[in-house]
Scaffold this active site. Structure first.
Site, mmCIF file in Angstrom:
data_model
loop_
_atom_site.group_PDB
_atom_site.id
_atom_site.type_symbol
_atom_site.label_atom_id
_atom_site.label_comp_id
_atom_site.label_asym_id
_atom_site.label_seq_id
_atom_site.Cartn_x
_atom_site.Cartn_y
_atom_site.Cartn_z
ATOM 1 C CB SER A 74 -12.732 16.624 53.024
ATOM 2 O OG SER A 74 -12.933 17.961 53.457
ATOM 3 C CE LYS A 105 -13.422 12.173 54.592
ATOM 4 N NZ LYS A 105 -14.063 11.114 53.779
ATOM 5 C CE1 TYR A 150 -14.757 14.236 57.155
ATOM 6 C CE2 TYR A 150 -13.684 16.336 56.706
ATOM 7 C CZ TYR A 150 -14.504 15.306 56.307
ATOM 8 O OH TYR A 150 -15.080 15.333 55.055
#
Length: 231
Positions: free
Chosen positions: A140, A159, A155
C-alpha cells in the site's frame, strides 16, 4: 501453446476481494490457480463462483508457519509446482498510534509481514531451483515512506516492513525470479468500503500483470497502475 498454460499461481487471502479477482484474472490468462484461504469452506465456496477446472482451493493460514508448510507439502505431493506467489492476505487496523495496543500491532505484523515471510520461505527456493518465479506482495502507498508517515499506525508500519521484505527477497534471488510489491489503490472491497474509487477489477490488474511479467520484466520494484512508484 502459451507457456502461461504451464504455470501455477498461488494467491493468499483469495476467498474475496482483490485476491479472488486476481484468481479470476490469472485463470482467464491461462494459469492454473491455487486459491488459498484461512477458512477452507469459504475458499471452496469462492472457488465454485469462478467455475474453472484450473482453480483449486487450499487451506492456508499465512500467520502459521506449520499451516504454510502443510499446504506446500500437499501441493508437492499432488505434483503442483508453484511458479507464481501472490501475497495478498492482509488486515487493515485503523487504530491511532497512542490507542494502539500490542495485540493489534502484533496481529498486523503477523498477517501483513510474517505471512509473506512464511510463504516466501516455503515457495521461493523451488522457484530458484527451477529457474522461474514471480512473487507479488500486495502492499500500500500508506506504507511508503516517501509519500507520508506510514499510517494508520499498525497497517502502515506493517506495509512498510512488507516493502522492505520485498527488497530483501529480490536481492536474495537470481533475475529469473521477479519479486515486486504493488499498491492496488483504494479499492471497493470489504476492506476498502463501498465509497472507494477503484473497482476490484482495476485494483487486481497490476497484481495480475506483475504475476505474469516476461523474463525482461522488472524486479525489486513498487508499482501502482503498472507504473513504478517510490518506496
Amino acid at each position: 501453446m502459451n507457456r502461461e498454460h504451464n504455470r501455477t499461481a498461488l494467491v493468499t487471502g483469495a476467498n474475496r476481494g482483490i485476491g479472488l479477482e486476481t484468481c479470476r484474472q490469472l485463470d482467464l490468462a491461462g494459469l492454473d490457480v491455487v486459491l488459498a484461504s484461512r477458512d477452507p469452506d469459504r475458499g471452496r465456496a469462492a472457488a465454485r463462483t469462478l467455475n474453472s477446472p484450473r482453480i483449486r482451493a487450499e487451506e492456508l493460514d499465512v500467520t502459521d508457519a506449520k499451516s504454510v508448510r502443510r499446504c506446500a507439502e500437499r501441493l508437492a505431493n499432488a505434483g503442483v509446482e508453484v511458479d507464481v506467489l501472490v501475497n495478498n492476505a492482509g488486515i487493515y487496523p485503523t487504530v491511532s498510534y497512542f490507542s494502539l495496543d500490542e495485540d493489534v500491532m502484533r496481529r498486523a505484523l503477523d498477517v501483513n509481514l510474517m505471512g509473506a515471510f512464511h510463504t516466501c520461505q516455503a515457495f521461493v527456493p523451488d522457484m530458484v531451483r527451477r529457474g522461474y518465479g514471480r512473487v507479488v506482495n500486495v502492499s500500500s502507498g500508506l506504507g511508503a515512506l516517501t509519500e507520508n508517515v506510514p499510517s494508520p499506525a499498525a497497517y502502515g508500519i506493517s506495509k512498510a516492513a512488507l516493502n522492505a521484505l520485498t527488497l530483501v527477497v529480490s536481492a536474495a534471488v537470481p533475475q529469473s525470479v521477479k519479486v515486486n510489491a504493488v499498491c492496488p489503490g483504494w479499492v471497493r472491497t470489504d476492506m476498502g468500503g463501498r465509497g472507494a474509487p477503484t473497482s476490484v477489477e482495476k485494483g487486481a490488474d497490476t497484481v495480475a500483470w506483475l504475476a505474469r511479467l516476461p523474463d525482461s520484466g522488472p524486479t525489486g520494484g513498487f508499482f501502482r497502475n503498472r507504473r513504478r512508484i517510490d518506496w
